[in-house]
Design an enzyme around this catalytic site. Structure first.
Site, short mmCIF file in Angstrom:
data_model
loop_
_atom_site.label_atom_id
_atom_site.label_comp_id
_atom_site.label_asym_id
_atom_site.label_seq_id
_atom_site.Cartn_x
_atom_site.Cartn_y
_atom_site.Cartn_z
N ARG A 124 0.81 -1.23 0.00
CA ARG A 124 0.00 0.00 0.00
C ARG A 124 0.84 1.28 0.00
NH1 ARG A 124 -3.51 -2.91 3.58
NH2 ARG A 124 -5.14 -3.83 2.31
N LYS A 146 4.00 11.49 -11.29
CA LYS A 146 3.13 10.68 -12.16
C LYS A 146 3.82 9.34 -12.37
CE LYS A 146 0.53 14.05 -14.86
NZ LYS A 146 0.29 14.60 -16.21
N GLU A 188 11.55 17.94 -24.55
CA GLU A 188 10.86 18.31 -23.31
C GLU A 188 11.49 19.57 -22.70
OE1 GLU A 188 8.12 17.02 -22.15
OE2 GLU A 188 7.97 14.94 -22.86
N LYS A 230 9.09 22.89 -13.67
CA LYS A 230 8.17 21.79 -13.38
C LYS A 230 7.78 21.79 -11.91
CE LYS A 230 6.64 17.26 -14.19
NZ LYS A 230 6.66 16.07 -14.99
N GLU A 240 -3.07 17.92 -11.57
CA GLU A 240 -3.50 18.38 -12.89
C GLU A 240 -4.98 18.75 -12.96
OE1 GLU A 240 -1.42 16.43 -16.12
OE2 GLU A 240 -3.09 16.87 -17.45
N ARG A 244 -1.16 22.39 -14.48
CA ARG A 244 -0.23 21.32 -14.86
C ARG A 244 -0.47 20.84 -16.29
NH1 ARG A 244 2.07 16.29 -11.18
NH2 ARG A 244 3.35 15.41 -12.85
N ASN A 248 1.58 19.63 -21.02
CA ASN A 248 1.21 18.79 -22.16
C ASN A 248 1.30 19.55 -23.49
OD1 ASN A 248 0.68 16.52 -20.56
ND2 ASN A 248 -1.35 17.31 -20.04
N HIS A 251 1.53 17.66 -26.74
CA HIS A 251 1.27 16.25 -26.47
C HIS A 251 0.00 15.70 -27.13
CE1 HIS A 251 4.57 16.71 -23.72
NE2 HIS A 251 4.48 15.48 -23.29
N HIS A 255 0.73 12.36 -28.93
CA HIS A 255 0.15 11.06 -28.57
C HIS A 255 -0.51 10.40 -29.78
CE1 HIS A 255 0.14 12.12 -24.01
NE2 HIS A 255 1.30 11.67 -24.44
N HIS A 269 9.23 9.52 -27.94
CA HIS A 269 8.26 10.43 -27.33
C HIS A 269 8.70 11.91 -27.47
CE1 HIS A 269 5.27 12.07 -24.62
NE2 HIS A 269 6.24 12.60 -23.90
N1 GLY Z 1 4.84 14.99 -18.03
C1 GLY Z 1 3.76 15.82 -17.70
C2 GLY Z 1 3.47 15.91 -16.24
O1 GLY Z 1 4.26 15.44 -15.44
O2 GLY Z 1 2.48 16.46 -15.86
#
Ligand code: GLY
Length: 373
Positions: A124, A146, A188, A230, A240, A244, A248, A251, A255, A269
């Site tokens: 957990r 993430k 990035e 970031k 997000e 946040r 993207n 993206h 994607h 990517h």
């Molecule tokens: N890679 C995008 C984020 O971490 O929100």
């Protein structure tokens, strides 16, 4: 040699530091040691990165008396699925990792996301430390919590927000990256300038070629500035709900292109992000949001770096415009069936847009696809 720098990610009881500098693997024991309840750790990595950096990390930990077992998964995106997750979790249980122990993720984005998710669900939730080995992982995926895996329905569709307890971004590790991977990670980096810091983009226009050639001080500055941006965004919007989403930028296009190329080596990517940023600025200009010359400026910089900027730079066949738009519809960012784009009023001034006129999107894609013929 530039000194070691720390960027703090202020998230209350989940706050942590991103340590950035050279020679960090040798100091891993001193840096990770304060987090440990007992002098042992479990390292998840992949075979290619293990061959390059695992002995140095284990030696750095051993220098502080920390014993570290390790397990290396197969390299590549395919590892970031149910089978890879099961392998990682079962190994952590075999290794008798306890609730108060630390899992160390040594690798690029695949290992960071997978090991972070394994740590999130093991008993957990156990803490983990990111030791990102790629530029993409140092500036993006290792920071912000993430974690997750891909399923047959798409990328990153199963996962959790689970913040690391520490990130060690060792600039020296970037020396072993193939040029293509370094440049993909640069996609990035440039994204940060484009979305929120025009002065950083100008700095990159001046300095990124020397940085790509190996200048460590420039690399460290680029990683630090990216991580600072970031960290700020994640601190304001961890899960997000708003800001946040700006991360993207590029993206939605990316994607769809990754799905269209089967998540293969045809398009990495970060390469898709660079092409996606160029297309997002093109769409912004056509919507009258930014100056007409801004997309050319973005493309010129990416081209000078030797990066893919157009759909014609992607080898092999691509589906048509409508199929690409359908693939965009599979994206996690779709809300109430509406495509979500990050657009820009200029370099460094991005915003979320949920009502892109369909005709303009079609026109941007038609023109981009026509250039391939
Ligand atoms: N890679 C995008 C984020 O971490 O929100």
């Amino acid at each position: 040699m530039t000194g070691i720098e720390r960027v703090h990610v202020p998230l209350g009881d989940r706050a942590y530091d991103v340590v950035i500098g050279q020679g960090l693997l040798a100091q891993a024991g001193a840096l990770v040691g304060p987090l440990l309840h007992r002098k042992q750790a479990a390292i998840l990595t992949e075979t290619r990165v293990a061959g390059l950096h695992l002995p140095a990390l284990q030696a750095g930990l051993a220098a502080s008396g920390i014993a570290a077992q390790s397990h290396a998964l197969a390299p590549g995106e395919a590892t970031k699925g149910w089978a890879g997750l099961s392998e990682a979790v079962e190994w952590l249980l075999d290794a008798k990792v306890e609730r108060r122990d630390i899992v160390i993720a040594l690798g690029g984005g695949v290992i960071g996301d997978l090991a972070g998710f394994a740590a999130a669900i093991l008993r957990r939730g156990v803490r983990f430390v990111q030791v990102p080995s790629s530029l993409l992982a140092q500036v993006d995926s290792s920071v912000g919590g993430k974690t997750g895996i891909n399923t047959r329905h798409g990328k990153n569709l199963v996962g959790a927000f689970h913040q690391p307890s520490l990130v060690l971004a060792d600039i020296d590790l970037l020396d072993s990256l193939p040029a293509r991977d370094f440049l993909a990670g640069y996609g990035e980096v440039v994204k940060y300038g484009l979305l929120g810091d025009a002065a950083f983009f100008e700095w990159l226009e001046r300095n990124a070629p020397a940085m790509a050639h190996g200048d460590k001080a420039l690399r460290q500055y680029a990683v630090r500035r990216s991580v600072e941006m970031k960290a700020g965004i994640v601190a304001r919007d961890e899960t997000e709900q708003g800001e946040r989403a700006l991360l993207n930028l590029g993206h939605t296009f990316c994607h769809a292109l990754e799905a269209a190329t089967g998540y293969s080596d045809r398009l990495l990517h970060g390469e898709g992000v660079a092409i996606g940023c160029a297309l997002a600025f093109e769409l912004s200009a056509r919507m009258g949001l930014c100056a007409q010359e801004t997309p050319s400026r973005v493309r010129a910089h990416l081209k000078r770096m030797g990066m893919a900027t157009d759909l014609r730079d992607i080898p092999g066949e691509l589906p048509g415009r409508d199929a690409l738009i359908d693939l965009m519809g599979q994206d996690k960012k779709v809300q109430d069936g509406r495509l979500r784009f990050i657009l820009a009023r200029g370099v460094g001034d991005a915003f979320v847009c949920d009502d892109v006129p369909g005709g303009l999107l079609q026109a941007v894609l038609d023109d981009a696809l026509a250039e391939r013929r």
